[in-house]
Design an enzyme around this catalytic site. Structure first.
Site, PDB file in Angstrom:
ATOM      1  N   ASP A   1       7.191  -9.872   7.977  1.00 50.08           N
ATOM      2  CA  ASP A   1       7.318  -9.072   9.198  1.00 50.08           C
ATOM      3  C   ASP A   1       8.676  -8.431   9.084  1.00 50.08           C
ATOM      4  O   ASP A   1       9.704  -9.154   9.613  1.00 50.08           O
ATOM      5  CB  ASP A   1       7.051  -9.665  10.304  1.00 50.08           C
TER       6      ASP A   1
ATOM      7  N   THR B   1      -1.431  10.158   2.267  1.00 52.04           N
ATOM      8  CA  THR B   1      -1.688   8.605   2.475  1.00 52.04           C
ATOM      9  C   THR B   1      -2.410   8.392   3.791  1.00 52.04           C
ATOM     10  O   THR B   1      -2.498   9.230   4.570  1.00 52.04           O
ATOM     11  CB  THR B   1      -0.444   8.049   2.285  1.00 52.04           C
TER      12      THR B   1
ATOM     13  N   SER C   1       0.774  -1.014   0.025  1.00 48.97           N
ATOM     14  CA  SER C   1      -0.066   0.023   0.073  1.00 48.97           C
ATOM     15  C   SER C   1       0.854   1.136  -0.029  1.00 48.97           C
ATOM     16  O   SER C   1       2.068   1.302  -0.009  1.00 48.97           O
ATOM     17  CB  SER C   1      -0.864   0.197   1.317  1.00 48.97           C
TER      18      SER C   1
ATOM     19  N   TYR D   1       8.517   8.712  15.936  1.00 56.00           N
ATOM     20  CA  TYR D   1       8.762   8.810  14.383  1.00 56.00           C
ATOM     21  C   TYR D   1       9.857   9.851  13.939  1.00 56.00           C
ATOM     22  O   TYR D   1      10.772   9.248  13.154  1.00 56.00           O
ATOM     23  CB  TYR D   1       7.411   9.296  13.960  1.00 56.00           C
TER      24      TYR D   1
ATOM     25  N   LYS E   1      13.233   8.373  11.851  1.00 54.67           N
ATOM     26  CA  LYS E   1      13.503   8.893  10.484  1.00 54.67           C
ATOM     27  C   LYS E   1      14.782   9.718  10.536  1.00 54.67           C
ATOM     28  O   LYS E   1      15.528   9.478   9.529  1.00 54.67           O
ATOM     29  CB  LYS E   1      12.512   9.768   9.786  1.00 54.67           C
TER      30      LYS E   1
ATOM     31  N   ILE F   1       2.691  13.552   2.929  1.00 54.08           N
ATOM     32  CA  ILE F   1       2.021  13.099   1.811  1.00 54.08           C
ATOM     33  C   ILE F   1       0.719  12.634   1.954  1.00 54.08           C
ATOM     34  O   ILE F   1       0.591  11.857   3.209  1.00 54.08           O
ATOM     35  CB  ILE F   1       3.027  11.941   1.012  1.00 54.08           C
TER      36      ILE F   1
END
Length: 370
Positions: free
Chosen positions: A94, A246, A44, A211, A215, A244
Site C-alpha cells: 500500500d 486504460t 495492472s 488529480y 500530477k 490512455i
C-alpha cells in the site's frame, strides 16, 4: 552569475542533463537484462506492461501493488512464460503506508540476485471520484471531511517511493553515479528513478482538480530532482501520458474525449523502456499521446498532415523541453494544438464511433482496457 556553454545563466548553468531525445535513435530492450527493477502499482495498466516487457528481456522485476490477486497472477504468468523463477515477484504494498513501502524495498533487495536495486518506477496512481467542488448538503452545520485518496496515493505515495529510492539506489552493489557518456550495453548496474506524471502535469484538467494537482506535484518533484541528478548520481526521468485507453480513465471522461483520440498502453511502455534501458538519459521527460502524423514547418510548429506526406513523421512520443524552462509553455501550446487538430480531423464520424464503442462496452461488456 555563472554562464554555461549553452548561454544559460544562474542556476540553469549548473543543471546537467543529457541532450534532447532523438526518438529515431534505437535502443535495445536487452539493456535491461540482469537489472532489478521495482515497480509500484505494477499489477495492472501501464505497470503490468512495464513488468511484462522488462522481465521478458531478462530483468528481475518486483511488483508492488494492493491488488494481491492481479499482482500474484501476473508474477506467476511471467515466470511461466519466461521460464525464469527470478523474472517477476509480487509483494503486497500500500503506497500510502510508509512501512508497507519499506517492506517492499527490503524484500526487493532480498530477492535481487546481486543484492541491490537498479531502477525504481513510481507508477502507482489513482483517479478517485473528485469531490473537491462538491461540498454536499449545504444545509448542514458544517461540511464533512473530504476524501483526498488521490493526493494520498499520487503525491504522498510517490514521495515515499522517491525517498526510499534515494536510500537504496546509491547502495546498489557495482553501480556508479549516472554518466551521460555511459555505454548502455556495458553498464549493467544502474541508479535510476522513473516518475509517472500525466498530461495533467502540463495542463489543467477540467472537473478533476485533485488529480490535476497531484500530477502537477509530480512534475514539480521531477523538475526539482533533476536539477541535482548529476550531483547525487541518480538518473531521474519522467513519463507524461495523455489520456490512455486504460481502466483509470472513467467512462464520463471517455465520453468527453469522444471524437478525439486516446493513446495506447504500448506507447507508454515504449517511452518508459527507453528511459529505463538507456543509461545515458538523465533529466528528460516524454509525453505520450495518440499516434499522429505531423510535419514541422519553417517556424518550428508541428502541423497535422496525412500519412505519407513528404517530410512527415508518425509519432506518439514528444519531449517537453522543460530543461529550457523558458520553452515549456510554448511546447504545451503546440501539443494542445496538435491534439485539437486530431479531433477536428476525425470530425463527427470519430465522435460517433467513440460514443458507440463506449456504449457497447458499458451495456454489453464489449472490449476493455488494461
Amino acid at each position: 552569475m555563472a554562464t554555461s556553454s549553452t548561454g544559460l545563466t544562474g542556476l540553469s548553468a549548473y543543471i546537467k542533463q543529457s541532450p534532447p531525445l532523438d526518438f529515431s535513435i534505437p535502443f535495445e530492450d536487452t539493456w535491461v537484462k540482469d537489472r532489478t527493477i521495482v515497480v509500484t502499482g505494477g499489477a495492472s495498466g501501464f505497470g503490468a506492461g512495464f513488468v511484462r516487457r522488462w522481465a521478458t528481456n531478462g530483468a528481475v522485476v518486483v511488483i508492488g501493488d494492493v491488488n494481491v490477486e492481479k499482482g500474484d497472477a501476473l508474477a506467476k504468468a511471467i515466470r511461466k512464460e519466461t521460464g525464469r523463477e527470478s523474472a517477476a515477484h509480487f509483494v503486497h504494498c500500500d503506497v500510502t503506508d510508509w512501512q508497507s513501502q519499506v517492506n517492499l524495498f527490503k524484500e526487493a533487495v532480498r530477492l535481487s540476485p546481486h543484492g541491490g536495486i537498479d531502477t525504481v518506477v513510481a507508477n502507482a496512481g489513482i483517479q478517485a471520484k473528485d469531490r473537491l467542488q462538491e461540498p454536499g448538503d449545504l444545509s448542514a452545520a458544517e461540511p464533512q471531511s473530504p476524501n483526498f485518496a488521490t493526493m494520498d496515493v499520487n503525491v504522498t505515495g510517490v514521495l515515499y517511493t522517491t525517498h526510499l529510492a534515494y536510500y537504496w539506489l546509491p547502495k546498489n552493489p557495482g553501480s556508479k553515479p549516472c554518466n551521460m557518456n555511459s555505454v548502455p550495453d556495458k553498464q549493467r548496474r544502474d541508479r535510476s528513478l522513473i516518475l509517472l506524471g500525466s498530461v495533467a502535469s502540463l495542463a489543467p484538467i477540467a472537473a478533476a482538480p485533485l488529480y490535476g494537482t497531484s500530477k502537477h506535484a509530480v512534475l514539480g518533484l521531477f523538475r526539482s530532482l533533476r536539477a541535482t541528478s548529476h550531483m547525487e548520481g541518480i538518473r531521474v526521468n519522467i513519463v507524461l501520458p495523455y489520456f490512455i485507453d486504460t481502466a483509470i480513465v472513467p467512462p464520463v471522461a471517455k465520453l468527453l474525449l469522444a471524437g478525439g483520440a486516446m493513446g495506447k498502453v504500448e506507447d507508454v511502455v515504449e517511452a518508459a523502456t527507453r528511459l529505463v534501458a538507456d543509461t545515458r538519459i538523465v533529466g528528460r521527460g516524454i509525453v505520450v499521446g495518440p499516434k499522429v502524423t505531423v510535419k514541422q514547418d519553417d517556424t518550428g510548429e508541428f502541423k497535422l498532415v496525412t500519412k505519407g506526406t513528404e517530410g512527415s513523421t508518425e509519432t506518439a512520443l514528444w519531449e517537453p523541453y522543460a530543461d529550457d524552462w523558458e520553452e515549456v509553455d510554448a511546447f504545451g501550446r503546440r501539443v494542445v494544438k496538435i491534439l485539437n487538430a486530431v479531433e477536428q480531423a476525425r470530425g463527427w464520424y470519430g465522435w460517433i464511433t467513440d460514443v458507440v464503442k463506449l456504449a457497447g462496452h458499458r451495456l454489453f461488456g464489449v472490449g476493455g482496457g488494461s
